[in-house]
Design a protein around this motif. Structure first.
Motif, PDB file in Angstrom:
ATOM      1  N   PHE A 160      19.928  40.784  52.018  1.00  0.00           N
ATOM      2  CA  PHE A 160      19.720  39.357  51.751  1.00  0.00           C
ATOM      3  C   PHE A 160      19.268  39.112  50.313  1.00  0.00           C
ATOM      4  CE2 PHE A 160      19.578  38.379  56.360  1.00  0.00           C
ATOM      5  CZ  PHE A 160      20.306  37.196  56.333  1.00  0.00           C
ATOM      6  N   ARG A 161      18.689  40.127  49.692  1.00  0.00           N
ATOM      7  CA  ARG A 161      18.110  39.927  48.351  1.00  0.00           C
ATOM      8  C   ARG A 161      19.035  40.376  47.229  1.00  0.00           C
ATOM      9  NH1 ARG A 161      13.297  43.349  48.658  1.00  0.00           N
ATOM     10  NH2 ARG A 161      13.225  42.815  46.466  1.00  0.00           N
ATOM     11  N   ILE A 162      20.255  40.756  47.604  1.00  0.00           N
ATOM     12  CA  ILE A 162      21.178  41.289  46.602  1.00  0.00           C
ATOM     13  C   ILE A 162      22.151  40.225  46.102  1.00  0.00           C
ATOM     14  CG2 ILE A 162      23.275  42.727  46.541  1.00  0.00           C
ATOM     15  CD1 ILE A 162      21.645  44.894  47.797  1.00  0.00           C
ATOM     16  N   VAL A 163      22.502  40.345  44.839  1.00  0.00           N
ATOM     17  CA  VAL A 163      23.601  39.545  44.291  1.00  0.00           C
ATOM     18  C   VAL A 163      24.713  40.536  43.929  1.00  0.00           C
ATOM     19  CG1 VAL A 163      24.328  38.082  42.359  1.00  0.00           C
ATOM     20  CG2 VAL A 163      22.057  37.751  43.383  1.00  0.00           C
ATOM     21  N   VAL A 164      25.946  40.217  44.296  1.00  0.00           N
ATOM     22  CA  VAL A 164      27.079  41.079  43.935  1.00  0.00           C
ATOM     23  C   VAL A 164      27.855  40.399  42.811  1.00  0.00           C
ATOM     24  CG1 VAL A 164      29.315  41.987  44.733  1.00  0.00           C
ATOM     25  CG2 VAL A 164      27.306  42.165  46.207  1.00  0.00           C
ATOM     26  N   ALA A 165      28.286  41.177  41.825  1.00  0.00           N
ATOM     27  CA  ALA A 165      29.177  40.626  40.794  1.00  0.00           C
ATOM     28  C   ALA A 165      30.509  41.347  40.902  1.00  0.00           C
ATOM     29  CB  ALA A 165      28.586  40.820  39.411  1.00  0.00           C
ATOM     30  N   TYR A 166      31.567  40.588  41.184  1.00  0.00           N
ATOM     31  CA  TYR A 166      32.900  41.174  41.163  1.00  0.00           C
ATOM     32  C   TYR A 166      33.424  41.081  39.739  1.00  0.00           C
ATOM     33  CZ  TYR A 166      37.932  41.593  41.346  1.00  0.00           C
ATOM     34  OH  TYR A 166      39.223  41.971  41.067  1.00  0.00           O
ATOM     35  N   GLU A 167      33.605  42.247  39.118  1.00  0.00           N
ATOM     36  CA  GLU A 167      34.076  42.289  37.736  1.00  0.00           C
ATOM     37  C   GLU A 167      35.275  43.228  37.630  1.00  0.00           C
ATOM     38  OE1 GLU A 167      30.816  40.906  34.865  1.00  0.00           O
ATOM     39  OE2 GLU A 167      30.690  43.073  35.011  1.00  0.00           O
ATOM     40  N   PRO A 168      36.488  42.671  37.684  1.00  0.00           N
ATOM     41  CA  PRO A 168      37.647  43.536  37.483  1.00  0.00           C
ATOM     42  C   PRO A 168      37.580  44.127  36.074  1.00  0.00           C
ATOM     43  CG  PRO A 168      38.304  41.200  37.584  1.00  0.00           C
ATOM     44  CD  PRO A 168      36.836  41.255  37.852  1.00  0.00           C
ATOM     45  N   VAL A 169      37.646  45.447  35.988  1.00  0.00           N
ATOM     46  CA  VAL A 169      37.412  46.122  34.710  1.00  0.00           C
ATOM     47  C   VAL A 169      38.412  45.656  33.645  1.00  0.00           C
ATOM     48  CG1 VAL A 169      37.276  48.385  33.583  1.00  0.00           C
ATOM     49  CG2 VAL A 169      36.418  48.113  35.904  1.00  0.00           C
ATOM     50  N   TRP A 170      39.627  45.366  34.070  1.00  0.00           N
ATOM     51  CA  TRP A 170      40.675  44.943  33.137  1.00  0.00           C
ATOM     52  C   TRP A 170      40.416  43.546  32.557  1.00  0.00           C
ATOM     53  CZ3 TRP A 170      42.799  40.589  35.298  1.00  0.00           C
ATOM     54  CH2 TRP A 170      42.685  40.472  36.687  1.00  0.00           C
ATOM     55  N   ALA A 171      39.466  42.836  33.109  1.00  0.00           N
ATOM     56  CA  ALA A 171      39.187  41.482  32.610  1.00  0.00           C
ATOM     57  C   ALA A 171      37.964  41.442  31.700  1.00  0.00           C
ATOM     58  CB  ALA A 171      38.982  40.531  33.791  1.00  0.00           C
ATOM     59  N   ILE A 172      37.248  42.572  31.596  1.00  0.00           N
ATOM     60  CA  ILE A 172      36.002  42.568  30.834  1.00  0.00           C
ATOM     61  C   ILE A 172      36.275  42.739  29.350  1.00  0.00           C
ATOM     62  CG2 ILE A 172      33.828  43.779  30.449  1.00  0.00           C
ATOM     63  CD1 ILE A 172      33.789  44.452  33.416  1.00  0.00           C
ATOM     64  N   GLY A 173      35.871  41.744  28.588  1.00  0.00           N
ATOM     65  CA  GLY A 173      35.987  41.814  27.137  1.00  0.00           C
ATOM     66  C   GLY A 173      37.421  41.786  26.630  1.00  0.00           C
ATOM     67  N   THR A 174      38.360  41.460  27.497  1.00  0.00           N
ATOM     68  CA  THR A 174      39.768  41.516  27.107  1.00  0.00           C
ATOM     69  C   THR A 174      40.367  40.138  26.886  1.00  0.00           C
ATOM     70  OG1 THR A 174      40.415  41.441  29.432  1.00  0.00           O
ATOM     71  CG2 THR A 174      40.179  43.619  28.437  1.00  0.00           C
ATOM     72  N   GLY A 175      39.638  39.104  27.284  1.00  0.00           N
ATOM     73  CA  GLY A 175      40.185  37.759  27.205  1.00  0.00           C
ATOM     74  C   GLY A 175      41.168  37.483  28.341  1.00  0.00           C
ATOM     75  N   ARG A 176      41.322  38.463  29.216  1.00  0.00           N
ATOM     76  CA  ARG A 176      42.250  38.336  30.324  1.00  0.00           C
ATOM     77  C   ARG A 176      41.461  38.082  31.609  1.00  0.00           C
ATOM     78  NH1 ARG A 176      46.299  43.107  32.231  1.00  0.00           N
ATOM     79  NH2 ARG A 176      46.999  41.881  34.001  1.00  0.00           N
ATOM     80  N   THR A 177      41.243  36.820  31.934  1.00  0.00           N
ATOM     81  CA  THR A 177      40.453  36.494  33.133  1.00  0.00           C
ATOM     82  C   THR A 177      41.326  36.615  34.364  1.00  0.00           C
ATOM     83  OG1 THR A 177      39.999  34.547  31.822  1.00  0.00           O
ATOM     84  CG2 THR A 177      38.694  34.812  33.820  1.00  0.00           C
ATOM     85  N   ALA A 178      40.702  36.985  35.484  1.00  0.00           N
ATOM     86  CA  ALA A 178      41.418  36.864  36.754  1.00  0.00           C
ATOM     87  C   ALA A 178      41.595  35.365  37.000  1.00  0.00           C
ATOM     88  CB  ALA A 178      40.593  37.482  37.871  1.00  0.00           C
ATOM     89  N   THR A 179      42.698  34.970  37.575  1.00  0.00           N
ATOM     90  CA  THR A 179      42.832  33.563  37.948  1.00  0.00           C
ATOM     91  C   THR A 179      41.833  33.304  39.072  1.00  0.00           C
ATOM     92  OG1 THR A 179      44.449  34.054  39.664  1.00  0.00           O
ATOM     93  CG2 THR A 179      45.307  33.561  37.452  1.00  0.00           C
ATOM     94  N   PRO A 180      41.437  32.046  39.246  1.00  0.00           N
ATOM     95  CA  PRO A 180      40.522  31.749  40.356  1.00  0.00           C
ATOM     96  C   PRO A 180      41.068  32.286  41.681  1.00  0.00           C
ATOM     97  CG  PRO A 180      40.729  29.829  38.941  1.00  0.00           C
ATOM     98  CD  PRO A 180      41.707  30.852  38.426  1.00  0.00           C
ATOM     99  N   GLU A 181      42.374  32.224  41.867  1.00  0.00           N
ATOM    100  CA  GLU A 181      42.969  32.696  43.129  1.00  0.00           C
ATOM    101  C   GLU A 181      42.803  34.211  43.291  1.00  0.00           C
ATOM    102  OE1 GLU A 181      44.563  30.693  40.895  1.00  0.00           O
ATOM    103  OE2 GLU A 181      44.135  28.875  42.066  1.00  0.00           O
TER     104      GLU A 181
END
Ligand code: PGA
Length: 249
Positions: A160-181
């Motif tokens: 209950f006390r955890i926050v998860v961050a989904y971070e696709p590695v290919w989107a980090i610092g690349t300017g290539r965001t995952a689409t909201p979908e």
């Protein structure tokens, strides 16, 4: 209702002076922003200055990493109780750069997550697939393994006390965001894993952030998704006005 979190991961940027300047600039821009948790994660050397500068405001401070032992002969490491003692409320755990460059594994992520919880910190635990894994349709399996091994032996109360961050590695610092979908598809899977392992209520309450090239111009589309509960922002969190505009999405 899940309270959104907008968190800035500063990585290896900012001196003490730059940190204090940032917080002073940010304060008036977010003073009325009560709709979300506002979190900044400066490097270790600037944590104390950030906590001082943010005292009495709605800006919360996070570590970027921690070591699982409380104390001992572990040169160069910083422990969870040390971060809590300083006044940190959060700590990022298992960022893909830690996994990639510093040998972090699901097992060390698990130990660090438990250490953060034991010290009263809220861990922001990062999971995400690489481009190679996505291209061979391994996203689901990789995320499930990171989830299961990373959260091994946790109680429902812990979870209950955890926050998860989904971070696709290919989107980090690349300017290539995952689409909201694309992001939502994985967020839904994560919520399902949470349900299987920790039950419906814990799954419903779990805050899942998206991270990877989040910017002022794409945060709105991401935050419009019911299953996206916030953002973990790298590059675009380094300027106060840019970070504030994402807080005030
Ligand atoms: P980015 O980094 O926003 O610069 O892509 C995100 C992160 O690493 O958390």
């Amino acid at each position: 209702m899940r309270r959104p979190v907008i968190a800035g991961n500063w990585k290896l940027y900012k001196t003490v002076k730059e940190t204090v300047q940032f917080v002073e600039q940010l304060k008036p821009l977010v003073q009325n922003s009560s709709h979300c948790d506002i979190v900044i994660a400066p490097p270790f050397t600037a944590l104390s200055a950030a906590i001082h500068a943010a005292a009495g405001t709605n800006i919360l401070v996070s570590g970027q990493d921690l070591f699982w032992e409380k104390e001992g002969a572990f040169t160069g490491e910083v422990s969870a109780p040390m971060l809590a003692d300083l006044g940190c409320q959060f700590c990022i755990v298992g960022h893909s750069e830690r996994r990639q460059y510093f040998g972090e594994t699901n097992e060390t992520v698990n130990r660090k997550t438990q250490a953060a919880l034991a010290a009263g910190l809220t861990p922001i635990v990062c999971i995400g697939e690489t481009l190679a894994e996505r291209e061979v349709n391994q996203t689901h399996t990789v995320i499930q393994t990171q989830f299961d091994e990373g959260f091994n032996n946790l109680t429902v109360q812990d979870f209950f006390r955890i926050v998860v961050a989904y971070e696709p590695v290919w989107a980090i610092g690349t300017g290539r965001t995952a689409t909201p979908e694309m992001a939502v598809e994985v967020h839904k899977q994560i919520r399902q894993f949470a349900q299987q392992k920790f039950g419906s209520e814990a799954s419903r309450e779990l805050r899942i952030l998206y991270g990877g090239s989040v910017k002022p111009n794409n945060i709105k589309g991401l935050m419009a998704q019911v299953d996206i509960d916030g953002a973990l922002v790298g590059g675009a969190s380094l300027k106060a006005d840019s970070f504030a505009s994402m807080v005030n999405f």
